[in-house]
Scaffold this motif. Structure first.
Motif: not given
Length: 95
Positions: A9-17
């Motif tokens: 989930x951290x990678x998903x949030x990082x990509x969105x950010x």
């Protein structure tokens, strides 16, 4: 069966950010550029067109960031998940 690789989930949030930040920089820069050109050509070098168009760029990027991070609904409609799609298909097949 193919094994799906789970993305943390951290990678998903990082990509969105990252996408939202890039969007902010591009739209703010475009708004600033349009404001400077409009100020120089149309409004006798006043400051308000620069401020207005820069703010419009920030506002547009903010709206896009909300859309990026709120992936639950698109255009006011609830998102269809695999569970909902499977339940709908099963209900249609049973009838």
């Amino acid at each position: 069966m193919a094994v799906e690789k789970k993305i943390p989930s951290e990678e998903i949030v990082n990509d969105k950010f990252d996408q939202a930040t890039a969007n902010l920089l591009v739209k703010t820069g475009l708004g600033l550029s349009i404001g400077i050109v409009a100020s120089a050509l149309l409004f006798k070098r006043r400051m308000w067109p620069v401020t207005f168009f820069t703010g419009a760029g920030v506002g547009a990027s903010y709206a896009d960031a909300q859309r990026i991070f709120d992936s639950v609904s698109a255009l006011g409609r609830p998102a269809v998940t695999n569970n909902n799609a499977n339940n709908t298909n099963n209900a249609n097949n049973a009838a």
